[in-house]
Write a protein that holds these residues in place. Structure first.
Motif, PDB file in Angstrom:
ATOM      1  N   ARG A  25       0.610   4.079  -3.002  1.00 41.05           N
ATOM      2  CA  ARG A  25       0.635   5.578  -2.594  1.00 41.05           C
ATOM      3  C   ARG A  25       1.724   6.696  -2.951  1.00 41.05           C
ATOM      4  NH1 ARG A  25       0.327   7.142   2.961  1.00 41.05           N
ATOM      5  NH2 ARG A  25       0.877   5.133   3.370  1.00 41.05           N
ATOM      6  N   SER A  26       2.974   5.987  -2.915  1.00 45.34           N
ATOM      7  CA  SER A  26       4.206   6.743  -3.298  1.00 45.34           C
ATOM      8  C   SER A  26       4.168   7.175  -4.888  1.00 45.34           C
ATOM      9  CB  SER A  26       5.411   6.076  -2.926  1.00 45.34           C
ATOM     10  OG  SER A  26       5.308   6.001  -1.513  1.00 45.34           O
ATOM     11  N   LYS A  27       3.828   6.045  -5.366  1.00 43.92           N
ATOM     12  CA  LYS A  27       3.871   6.152  -7.097  1.00 43.92           C
ATOM     13  C   LYS A  27       3.038   7.438  -7.430  1.00 43.92           C
ATOM     14  CE  LYS A  27       3.508   1.623  -7.941  1.00 43.92           C
ATOM     15  NZ  LYS A  27       2.675   0.715  -8.893  1.00 43.92           N
ATOM     16  N   THR A  28       1.864   7.751  -6.774  1.00 43.04           N
ATOM     17  CA  THR A  28       1.156   8.951  -7.126  1.00 43.04           C
ATOM     18  C   THR A  28       1.818  10.358  -7.150  1.00 43.04           C
ATOM     19  OG1 THR A  28       0.199   8.999  -5.372  1.00 43.04           O
ATOM     20  CG2 THR A  28      -0.852   7.678  -6.715  1.00 43.04           C
ATOM     21  N   ILE A  29       2.929  10.454  -6.392  1.00 41.63           N
ATOM     22  CA  ILE A  29       3.417  11.794  -6.191  1.00 41.63           C
ATOM     23  C   ILE A  29       4.629  12.187  -6.971  1.00 41.63           C
ATOM     24  CG2 ILE A  29       4.707  12.986  -4.541  1.00 41.63           C
ATOM     25  CD1 ILE A  29       2.631  11.419  -2.280  1.00 41.63           C
ATOM     26  N   LYS A  30       4.547  13.293  -7.385  1.00 43.68           N
ATOM     27  CA  LYS A  30       5.784  13.562  -8.452  1.00 43.68           C
ATOM     28  C   LYS A  30       7.120  13.573  -7.817  1.00 43.68           C
ATOM     29  CE  LYS A  30       6.445  17.088 -11.537  1.00 43.68           C
ATOM     30  NZ  LYS A  30       5.942  18.598 -11.903  1.00 43.68           N
ATOM     31  N   PRO A  35       0.959  -1.286  -0.048  1.00 44.69           N
ATOM     32  CA  PRO A  35      -0.058   0.027  -0.045  1.00 44.69           C
ATOM     33  C   PRO A  35       0.716   1.151   0.003  1.00 44.69           C
ATOM     34  CG  PRO A  35      -0.136  -1.188   2.300  1.00 44.69           C
ATOM     35  CD  PRO A  35       0.473  -2.158   1.381  1.00 44.69           C
ATOM     36  N   HIS A  36       2.109   1.108   0.681  1.00 42.31           N
ATOM     37  CA  HIS A  36       2.912   2.363   0.844  1.00 42.31           C
ATOM     38  C   HIS A  36       3.504   2.678  -0.530  1.00 42.31           C
ATOM     39  CE1 HIS A  36       2.369   2.438   5.099  1.00 42.31           C
ATOM     40  NE2 HIS A  36       2.754   1.310   4.901  1.00 42.31           N
ATOM     41  N   ALA A  37       3.944   1.724  -1.347  1.00 41.47           N
ATOM     42  CA  ALA A  37       4.428   1.668  -2.593  1.00 41.47           C
ATOM     43  C   ALA A  37       3.394   2.303  -3.648  1.00 41.47           C
ATOM     44  CB  ALA A  37       4.951   0.194  -3.078  1.00 41.47           C
ATOM     45  N   GLY A  78       5.895   7.374   5.386  1.00 44.85           N
ATOM     46  CA  GLY A  78       4.637   7.342   4.377  1.00 44.85           C
ATOM     47  C   GLY A  78       5.020   7.728   2.817  1.00 44.85           C
ATOM     48  N   THR A  79       4.652   8.859   2.216  1.00 44.32           N
ATOM     49  CA  THR A  79       4.872   8.761   0.869  1.00 44.32           C
ATOM     50  C   THR A  79       6.041   9.509   0.557  1.00 44.32           C
ATOM     51  OG1 THR A  79       3.851  10.960   1.024  1.00 44.32           O
ATOM     52  CG2 THR A  79       2.231   9.192   0.195  1.00 44.32           C
ATOM     53  N   LEU A 114      10.160  -7.580  10.950  1.00 43.27           N
ATOM     54  CA  LEU A 114       8.717  -7.284  10.483  1.00 43.27           C
ATOM     55  C   LEU A 114       8.049  -5.945  10.833  1.00 43.27           C
ATOM     56  CD1 LEU A 114       7.139 -10.816   9.263  1.00 43.27           C
ATOM     57  CD2 LEU A 114       8.174  -9.200   7.863  1.00 43.27           C
ATOM     58  N   TRP A 115       8.622  -5.807  12.325  1.00 40.53           N
ATOM     59  CA  TRP A 115       8.091  -4.926  12.982  1.00 40.53           C
ATOM     60  C   TRP A 115       8.579  -3.328  12.498  1.00 40.53           C
ATOM     61  CZ3 TRP A 115       9.869  -1.376  16.343  1.00 40.53           C
ATOM     62  CH2 TRP A 115       8.940  -0.386  17.263  1.00 40.53           C
ATOM     63  N   THR A 116       9.942  -3.503  12.526  1.00 39.40           N
ATOM     64  CA  THR A 116      10.721  -2.274  11.920  1.00 39.40           C
ATOM     65  C   THR A 116      10.350  -1.953  10.667  1.00 39.40           C
ATOM     66  OG1 THR A 116      12.590  -3.663  11.592  1.00 39.40           O
ATOM     67  CG2 THR A 116      12.912  -2.256  13.450  1.00 39.40           C
ATOM     68  N   PHE A 117      10.023  -3.006   9.731  1.00 41.31           N
ATOM     69  CA  PHE A 117       9.894  -2.768   8.486  1.00 41.31           C
ATOM     70  C   PHE A 117       8.194  -1.851   8.293  1.00 41.31           C
ATOM     71  CE2 PHE A 117       8.738  -4.431   4.147  1.00 41.31           C
ATOM     72  CZ  PHE A 117       9.844  -3.823   3.490  1.00 41.31           C
ATOM     73  N   HIS A 118       7.638  -2.515   9.220  1.00 41.71           N
ATOM     74  CA  HIS A 118       6.063  -1.916   9.145  1.00 41.71           C
ATOM     75  C   HIS A 118       6.211  -0.456   9.769  1.00 41.71           C
ATOM     76  CE1 HIS A 118       1.975  -0.936  10.316  1.00 41.71           C
ATOM     77  NE2 HIS A 118       2.423  -0.940  11.726  1.00 41.71           N
TER      78      HIS A 118
END
Ligand code: SAH
Length: 194
Positions: free
Chosen positions: A27-32, A23-25, A100-101, A89-93
């Motif tokens: 969302r980030s894709k939409t930002i220039k 989901p983060h990847a 965020g983005t 997984l905790w630090t990754f999350h």
């Protein structure tokens, strides 16, 4: 211990990490992107990381080509690996949730890029790289093979060594004294140590 347990745990954790990032990847894709550094060395290291973290583990798990380098899986390695998986997984999350983005695979500055200094970023400047080192240690402990096991640790060490200074310079150039103050009060990978 049956090496299959280690392999199954490693692949389950890898799938969980893909689910955490997706989901983060998206969302980030939409930002220039306003600034980007993608020299050939970064692309080569990213491809090598794909081989180290996915191709070699799959070859080990599904084919006999790496069987000559198999070794036994001691119970301590499995259980230590299981603890490392939880930390990974905790630090990754946490790092994805807090960054965020502003997250990106290669070195980038995005439109409206904000310097993140809260959450897990209040403890260390590179928690996502901490999580990828934990990923590498989990692989070493859980895959009972002298090639597939250490592969990510070797490649990620190269990636970290070739990227850290450039990433910090990019952050200094973008955020100036704000980053300098932040860098003064935080460690890089391990809280209170380095
Ligand atoms: N090194 C960080 C982030 C990895 S993602 C970590 O390990 O957690 C890489 C991108 O994150 C870089 O392109 C950079 O633009 C961005 N970045 C790194 N640190 C940041 C911070 N504190 N705030 C905002 N963006 C950051």
């Amino acid at each position: 211990m049956d090496p299959l347990y280690g392999t199954l745990l490693f692949f389950a954790a890898t799938i969980a990490s893909v689910v955490i990032r997706a989901p983060h990847a998206n969302r980030s894709k939409t930002i220039k992107v306003v600034r980007q550094a993608r020299p050939p060395i970064d692309v080569a290291v990213l491809v090598a990381m794909g081989v180290a973290v996915l191709v070699l583990p799959l070859l080990y798990a599904l084919t006999p080509v790496l069987a000559f380098a198999d070794h036994a899986l001691p119970a301590w390695a499995f259980w230590t690996g299981a603890v490392v998986v939880v930390l990974w997984l905790w630090t990754f999350h946490r790092s994805h949730a807090d960054l965020g983005t502003n997250w990106s695979v290669t070195l980038e500055v995005r439109e409206g890029h904000r310097l993140v200094t809260h959450g897990i970023y209040a403890r260390v400047r590179h928690p996502m790289y901490t999580s990828l080192f934990l990923n590498a240690f989990a692989q070493l402990l859980l895959l009972a093979n002298w090639i597939a096991g250490p592969a990510m640790l070797v490649v990620f060490t190269v990636m970290f060594a070739t990227r850290l200074q450039r990433e910090e310079r990019l952050m200094h150039d973008t955020f100036g004294p704000e980053y300098a103050t932040y860098a003064e009060r935080t460690k890089r990978l391990i809280p209170g140590i380095w």
